[in-house]
Design an enzyme around this catalytic site. Structure first.
Site, PDB file in Angstrom:
ATOM      1  N   HIS A  65      35.395  39.010  39.375  1.00  0.00           N
ATOM      2  CA  HIS A  65      36.757  38.810  38.877  1.00  0.00           C
ATOM      3  C   HIS A  65      37.070  39.729  37.697  1.00  0.00           C
ATOM      4  O   HIS A  65      37.969  39.440  36.922  1.00  0.00           O
ATOM      5  CB  HIS A  65      36.948  37.342  38.455  1.00  0.00           C
ATOM      6  CG  HIS A  65      36.855  36.383  39.600  1.00  0.00           C
ATOM      7  ND1 HIS A  65      36.271  35.148  39.486  1.00  0.00           N
ATOM      8  CD2 HIS A  65      37.265  36.489  40.893  1.00  0.00           C
ATOM      9  CE1 HIS A  65      36.328  34.521  40.661  1.00  0.00           C
ATOM     10  NE2 HIS A  65      36.920  35.319  41.521  1.00  0.00           N
ATOM     11  N   HIS A  66      36.304  40.838  37.544  1.00  0.00           N
ATOM     12  CA  HIS A  66      36.586  41.730  36.404  1.00  0.00           C
ATOM     13  C   HIS A  66      37.950  42.386  36.560  1.00  0.00           C
ATOM     14  O   HIS A  66      38.561  42.794  35.585  1.00  0.00           O
ATOM     15  CB  HIS A  66      35.489  42.801  36.259  1.00  0.00           C
ATOM     16  CG  HIS A  66      35.546  43.890  37.290  1.00  0.00           C
ATOM     17  ND1 HIS A  66      35.179  43.675  38.595  1.00  0.00           N
ATOM     18  CD2 HIS A  66      35.956  45.183  37.209  1.00  0.00           C
ATOM     19  CE1 HIS A  66      35.356  44.801  39.281  1.00  0.00           C
ATOM     20  NE2 HIS A  66      35.825  45.726  38.472  1.00  0.00           N
ATOM     21  N   LYS A  95      32.275  49.445  45.579  1.00  0.00           N
ATOM     22  CA  LYS A  95      33.076  50.417  46.333  1.00  0.00           C
ATOM     23  C   LYS A  95      34.421  50.664  45.645  1.00  0.00           C
ATOM     24  O   LYS A  95      34.834  51.806  45.455  1.00  0.00           O
ATOM     25  CB  LYS A  95      33.292  49.851  47.743  1.00  0.00           C
ATOM     26  CG  LYS A  95      33.918  50.781  48.717  1.00  0.00           C
ATOM     27  CD  LYS A  95      34.066  50.116  50.078  1.00  0.00           C
ATOM     28  CE  LYS A  95      32.743  49.831  50.730  1.00  0.00           C
ATOM     29  NZ  LYS A  95      32.890  49.391  52.121  1.00  0.00           N
ATOM     30  N   LYS A 107      34.992  39.177  50.362  1.00  0.00           N
ATOM     31  CA  LYS A 107      34.692  39.330  51.797  1.00  0.00           C
ATOM     32  C   LYS A 107      34.861  37.992  52.474  1.00  0.00           C
ATOM     33  O   LYS A 107      34.648  36.943  51.853  1.00  0.00           O
ATOM     34  CB  LYS A 107      33.252  39.820  51.995  1.00  0.00           C
ATOM     35  CG  LYS A 107      33.046  40.558  53.306  1.00  0.00           C
ATOM     36  CD  LYS A 107      33.668  41.942  53.243  1.00  0.00           C
ATOM     37  CE  LYS A 107      33.536  42.694  54.551  1.00  0.00           C
ATOM     38  NZ  LYS A 107      34.037  44.066  54.422  1.00  0.00           N
ATOM     39  N   THR A 195      39.449  54.679  57.380  1.00  0.00           N
ATOM     40  CA  THR A 195      38.014  54.665  57.073  1.00  0.00           C
ATOM     41  C   THR A 195      37.311  55.854  57.715  1.00  0.00           C
ATOM     42  O   THR A 195      36.525  56.551  57.072  1.00  0.00           O
ATOM     43  CB  THR A 195      37.361  53.335  57.510  1.00  0.00           C
ATOM     44  OG1 THR A 195      38.150  52.254  56.992  1.00  0.00           O
ATOM     45  CG2 THR A 195      35.952  53.205  56.962  1.00  0.00           C
ATOM     46  N   ASN A 234      36.670  51.482  65.526  1.00  0.00           N
ATOM     47  CA  ASN A 234      37.698  52.139  64.732  1.00  0.00           C
ATOM     48  C   ASN A 234      37.122  53.236  63.827  1.00  0.00           C
ATOM     49  O   ASN A 234      37.595  54.365  63.808  1.00  0.00           O
ATOM     50  CB  ASN A 234      38.430  51.076  63.900  1.00  0.00           C
ATOM     51  CG  ASN A 234      39.659  51.646  63.237  1.00  0.00           C
ATOM     52  OD1 ASN A 234      40.275  52.569  63.749  1.00  0.00           O
ATOM     53  ND2 ASN A 234      39.998  51.131  62.086  1.00  0.00           N
TER      54      ASN A 234
END
Length: 472
Positions: A65-66, A95, A107, A195, A234
């Protein structure tokens, strides 16, 4: 894939973190806080499937939660478990820090095989999951912004945003509660290939540095490099496409049904058509079939891009890998043991937490678009075209020469949304690679590039925690 019981993906991430934290200046307490998963929400909910009720297991993890909101995909797979979701959430924190996207890591996952359900049943499961997240305040434009991942796509994201909006009537920024949406539902152009395109930009930047390529016995540039891509989803398909279109030789492709290899190179578009007509990439004319997907990884090539699941290169097969560069398209395709074996062989590993950050970078652009309520390029496309037209006319009058139709079209073209997204992604991948590379050089290349990337990420997250002053 290594047995989940013997190998903890999250512990693997923690091991990499510990390895890198020695090269940072932060005290033990701050490092512990950066490493820890802040919130883990494990839920079970009933959904009527056919004539019976099924209890569905699902997760949402907020690692850090930074910075808020948290950000990370939702995957649908029978392999989903708490350890995996925690590990992927942690990787998302690092990331986002590496590519300078102001999010904490998150996630999600639902433990189902999406192939076993009808579209209607998948919609029921997805909407119920979304309402559970809303109920516990685990989703929202400033709280936690999910995205697609393995087994999900824009369809699932549109169900989630619709559920969220219906439960939060009148919330003006409701579209920003999730990214990876269809363009008609507030999505951004260029997100689908983001991506894979990011993987291409990242590896292209790596192979442009002469000193590093000389060490590997390679020339600079993408052209003529022999590439193997694992996974035709993908990420894998788009990575292969951009390499193929820019002159690389695709020598191997693999999917869950097996792989194909041809030293002379494969025509990617013909392989895709072959797969559409036969349902498999196997038996492609002129290529050799590989018994398994993992056998393909061990064939000769310059660049190997694993873009499927985690742990596919591990202690049992790492010594048989022949690639000189491994670009991690998937999350966690190499175990720490594989890292050590390949590092000792001098293989250059471009880490997942940098290389596949194209998705989250473009998700960030989509989130900004949703918050600003205006399409990228809408305000300045016509202005740019008019200005370019004036400059072109002035140059033509001065020189007495006329531009050809192709030149005129190229010069006059004002940027549309996809152009701006690609440009932002390219700039992000180039500048982030050089940040990691500078750290790697500063550490005199005594560590691998993954460790250098972790150092960059820890430094950024650590500074955020220090400046927040949240330690009472």
């Amino acid at each position: 894939m290594e047995n989940q019981g013997h190998y903890s993906f999250f512990q693997g991430v923690e091991r990499n973190f510990d390895k890198a934290s020695k090269y940072t200046r932060f005290e033990a307490g701050i490092l512990e806080q950066i490493k820890a998963c802040n919130s883990v929400y494990r839920m079970k909910f009933p959904v009527r499937i056919g004539d019976s009720i099924e209890v569905i297991e699902a997760y949402r993890v907020q690692h850090s939660h930074h910075k808020l909101p948290c950000k990370g995909g939702i995957r649908y797979s029978m392999d989903v478990n708490q350890d995996e979701v925690m590990a992927l959430a942690a990787l998302m924190t690092y990331k986002c820090a590496i590519v300078n996207v102001p999010f904490g890591g998150g996630k999600g996952g639902i433990k189902i095989d999406p192939k076993k359900y009808t579209t209607f049943e998948l919609e029921k499961i997805t909407r119920r999951y979304a309402s559970e997240l809303v109920k516990k305040n685990f989703i929202g434009p400033g709280i936690d912004v999910p995205a697609p991942d393995y087994g999900t796509g824009s369809r699932e994201m549109s169900w989630i945003v619709d559920t969220y909006a219906s439960l939060k009537p009148g919330e003006v920024d409701a579209l920003a509660c999730i990214t990876g949406k269809p363009v008609t539902q507030g999505g951004v152009r260029g997100r689908t290939e983001a991506t894979g395109l990011g993987v291409y930009y990242g590896i292209r930047e790596a192979v442009s540095i002469e000193e590093d390529m000389t060490r590997l016995g390679l020339t600079t540039g993408v052209k003529g490099k022999k590439v193997i891509v694992q996974g035709m989803g993908n990420v894998g398909y788009h990575a292969a496409k951009f390499f193929y279109d820019n002159g690389a030789i695709i020598v191997g492709l693999s999917e869950y049904e097996g792989g194909i290899y041809s030293e002379a190179g494969l025509n990617l578009y013909e392989v895709v058509n072959h797969r559409k007509s036969t349902g498999s990439i196997l038996n492609f004319p002129g290529a050799t079939n590989m018994a398994t997907s993992s056998t393909t990884l061990e064939m000769p090539c310059d660049i190997l891009i694993p873009s499927a699941l985690e742990n596919v290169i591990n202690a049992s097969n790492a010594d048989r890998i022949q690639a000189k560069i491994i670009g991690e398209g998937a999350n966690g395709p190499l175990t720490p043991e594989a890292d050590e074996i390949l590092g000792a062989k001098g293989v250059m590993i471009i880490p997942d937490m940098y290389l596949n950050a194209g998705g989250v970078t473009v998700s960030y652009f989509e989130w900004l678009k949703n918050l600003s309520h205006v399409r990228f390029g809408r305000m300045d496309k016509r202005f740019s075209e008019n200005q370019n037209g004036s400059i072109l006319n002035a140059v033509e009058n001065l020189t007495g020469k006329k531009a050809t139709d192709t030149e005129r079209k190229q010069i006059l073209h004002g940027p549309d949304e996809a152009d701006l997204v690609y440009s932002g992604l390219e700039d992000t991948m180039i500048s982030s690679y050089h940040e990691i590379h500078e750290e790697w050089v500063r550490l005199e290349r005594k560590v691998d590039m993954r460790t250098a990337a972790f150092v960059v990420a820890i430094n950024k997250v650590g500074v955020s925690y220090e400046e927040l002053g949240i330690f009472p």
